[in-house]
Design a protein around this motif. Structure first.
Motif, mmCIF file in Angstrom:
data_model
loop_
_atom_site.group_PDB
_atom_site.id
_atom_site.type_symbol
_atom_site.label_atom_id
_atom_site.label_comp_id
_atom_site.label_asym_id
_atom_site.label_seq_id
_atom_site.Cartn_x
_atom_site.Cartn_y
_atom_site.Cartn_z
ATOM 1 N N GLY A 174 0.814 -1.212 0.000
ATOM 2 C CA GLY A 174 0.000 0.000 0.000
ATOM 3 C C GLY A 174 0.844 1.257 0.000
ATOM 4 O O GLY A 174 0.515 2.236 -0.677
ATOM 5 N N ILE A 175 1.933 1.261 0.790
ATOM 6 C CA ILE A 175 2.827 2.419 0.838
ATOM 7 C C ILE A 175 3.413 2.691 -0.547
ATOM 8 O O ILE A 175 3.462 3.833 -1.005
ATOM 9 N N PHE A 176 3.838 1.625 -1.222
ATOM 10 C CA PHE A 176 4.434 1.776 -2.553
ATOM 11 C C PHE A 176 3.434 2.376 -3.537
ATOM 12 O O PHE A 176 3.745 3.335 -4.256
ATOM 13 N N PHE A 177 2.234 1.833 -3.565
ATOM 14 C CA PHE A 177 1.241 2.300 -4.543
ATOM 15 C C PHE A 177 0.696 3.679 -4.174
ATOM 16 O O PHE A 177 0.333 4.459 -5.059
ATOM 17 N N ALA A 178 0.647 4.004 -2.884
ATOM 18 C CA ALA A 178 0.219 5.340 -2.486
ATOM 19 C C ALA A 178 1.231 6.377 -2.961
ATOM 20 O O ALA A 178 0.858 7.440 -3.497
ATOM 21 N N PHE A 179 2.510 6.075 -2.766
ATOM 22 C CA PHE A 179 3.544 7.007 -3.224
ATOM 23 C C PHE A 179 3.541 7.120 -4.743
ATOM 24 O O PHE A 179 3.685 8.217 -5.305
ATOM 25 N N LEU A 180 3.360 5.978 -5.419
ATOM 26 C CA LEU A 180 3.299 5.988 -6.878
ATOM 27 C C LEU A 180 2.119 6.828 -7.364
ATOM 28 O O LEU A 180 2.242 7.604 -8.315
ATOM 29 N N LEU A 181 0.966 6.688 -6.679
ATOM 30 C CA LEU A 181 -0.208 7.480 -7.038
ATOM 31 C C LEU A 181 0.065 8.978 -6.855
ATOM 32 O O LEU A 181 -0.339 9.795 -7.690
ATOM 33 N N GLY A 182 0.758 9.337 -5.770
ATOM 34 C CA GLY A 182 1.102 10.733 -5.550
ATOM 35 C C GLY A 182 1.964 11.293 -6.675
ATOM 36 O O GLY A 182 1.756 12.425 -7.132
ATOM 37 N N CYS A 183 2.922 10.492 -7.140
ATOM 38 C CA CYS A 183 3.785 10.933 -8.245
ATOM 39 C C CYS A 183 2.992 11.065 -9.543
ATOM 40 O O CYS A 183 3.208 12.010 -10.323
ATOM 41 N N ILE A 184 2.057 10.122 -9.781
ATOM 42 C CA ILE A 184 1.236 10.176 -10.995
ATOM 43 C C ILE A 184 0.345 11.415 -10.984
ATOM 44 O O ILE A 184 0.209 12.115 -12.001
ATOM 45 N N ILE A 185 -0.256 11.717 -9.833
ATOM 46 C CA ILE A 185 -1.100 12.908 -9.726
ATOM 47 C C ILE A 185 -0.275 14.166 -9.982
ATOM 48 O O ILE A 185 -0.716 15.092 -10.676
ATOM 49 N N THR A 186 0.946 14.197 -9.428
ATOM 50 C CA THR A 186 1.824 15.348 -9.634
ATOM 51 C C THR A 186 2.137 15.518 -11.115
ATOM 52 O O THR A 186 2.048 16.622 -11.663
ATOM 53 N N GLY A 187 2.512 14.430 -11.785
ATOM 54 C CA GLY A 187 2.833 14.484 -13.198
ATOM 55 C C GLY A 187 1.633 14.864 -14.051
ATOM 56 O O GLY A 187 1.755 15.667 -14.993
ATOM 57 N N PHE A 188 0.459 14.318 -13.721
ATOM 58 C CA PHE A 188 -0.749 14.650 -14.474
ATOM 59 C C PHE A 188 -1.099 16.127 -14.328
ATOM 60 O O PHE A 188 -1.465 16.797 -15.294
ATOM 61 N N THR A 189 -0.965 16.640 -13.114
ATOM 62 C CA THR A 189 -1.255 18.058 -12.882
ATOM 63 C C THR A 189 -0.314 18.947 -13.666
ATOM 64 O O THR A 189 -0.725 19.924 -14.287
ATOM 65 N N GLN A 190 0.972 18.581 -13.662
ATOM 66 C CA GLN A 190 1.970 19.392 -14.353
ATOM 67 C C GLN A 190 1.804 19.332 -15.857
ATOM 68 O O GLN A 190 1.808 20.351 -16.549
ATOM 69 N N VAL A 191 1.643 18.114 -16.415
ATOM 70 C CA VAL A 191 1.667 17.939 -17.859
ATOM 71 C C VAL A 191 0.309 18.199 -18.494
ATOM 72 O O VAL A 191 0.195 18.885 -19.510
ATOM 73 N N ALA A 192 -0.746 17.643 -17.888
ATOM 74 C CA ALA A 192 -2.067 17.718 -18.510
ATOM 75 C C ALA A 192 -2.816 18.994 -18.137
ATOM 76 O O ALA A 192 -3.297 19.728 -19.001
ATOM 77 N N ILE A 193 -2.941 19.262 -16.833
ATOM 78 C CA ILE A 193 -3.762 20.396 -16.385
ATOM 79 C C ILE A 193 -3.063 21.719 -16.665
ATOM 80 O O ILE A 193 -3.636 22.627 -17.289
#
Length: 238
Positions: A218-237
């Motif tokens: 869970g810790i691994f996937f939570a951190f991975l999700l945080g990085c994905i959200i960061t990247g999506f916000t930066q690149v897409a939004i």
């Protein structure tokens, strides 16, 4: 709260007394000129910084000769308040360590927590990099304030969730209003600098540890999700 405001006053005083009298010889001149005429700085732009900078330029007489001083003053005050929210952030962690499940704090524990807060906040106040950005007209001072506020807000959310779990045990409650506040502040911060996006993984981790059963997977996937959200916000939004 009282000690925090005293530390904030110390930081604001130091930065105002030592701020640059005019523009530093790099991007500061660009940002000051853009704020003075409400123009557009280099990509990705900093519209909120320009608007706030214009407000402080007007306070200093709306004169090209004092424009840089107005923006520098804004950053000095913003940096001082960054120290305030840093102080409260250290308070949160120090209290969790010292209190360790006890209902009330004795005077010795309070002194220990306050000592850690003051030392940590003032150490950052006089650190070379932060002091350097606090006294000139760049975007990093105001961006640091937004970052400090957002991280403090997620700790306020955590504290309120703990309190409500002890009282009524509701899983989703009024504590989540802090999340709305965080989204709003993060949206505003984009108009200053993108540095604030780096708090997203930390916010995701705090929510995970507070709301879900903790495991290595869970810790691994939570951190991975945080990085994905960061990247999506930066690149897409953005």
């Amino acid at each position: 709260n009282m000690v925090g405001w005293i530390v904030c006053l110390v930081a604001c005083t130091v930065y105002v007394l030592t701020m640059e009298p005019t523009g530093s010889f790099w991007d500061c001149g660009e940002f000051t000129a853009c704020a003075h005429k409400l123009q557009i700085p280099h990509p990705p732009g900093a519209p909120l910084f320009v608007l706030l900078g214009r407000f402080f330029i007007v306070l200093f007489g709306d004169d090209p000769l004092t424009a840089a001083r107005g923006v520098n003053f804004m950053n000095a005050i913003a940096s001082g308040f960054t120290i305030l929210f840093l102080f409260w952030t250290i308070t949160h962690f120090a209290r969790k360590i010292v209190q360790a499940g006890e209902v009330t704090l004795n005077s010795r524990q309070v002194f220990t927590i306050m000592s850690a807060d003051v030392v940590g906040a003032l150490a950052y106040t006089f650190s070379d990099s932060f002091w350097y950005s606090a006294v000139e007209g760049e975007v990093y001072a105001l961006s640091s304030l937004f970052t400090a506020v957002v991280f403090w807000a997620i700790l306020k959310w955590e504290h309120e969730v703990d309190h409500e779990n002890k009282t009524d045990g509701h899983k989703f409650s009024r504590a989540d209003r802090w999340l709305i506040f965080i989204f709003y502040m993060m949206g505003l911060s984009i108009g200053v600098h993108l540095l604030n996006l780096l708090t997203i993984p930390a916010i995701v981790m705090v929510i995970y540890f507070k709301r879900y059963k903790v495991s290595r997977r869970g810790i691994f996937f939570a951190f991975l999700l945080g990085c994905i959200i960061t990247g999506f916000t930066q690149v897409a939004i953005i």
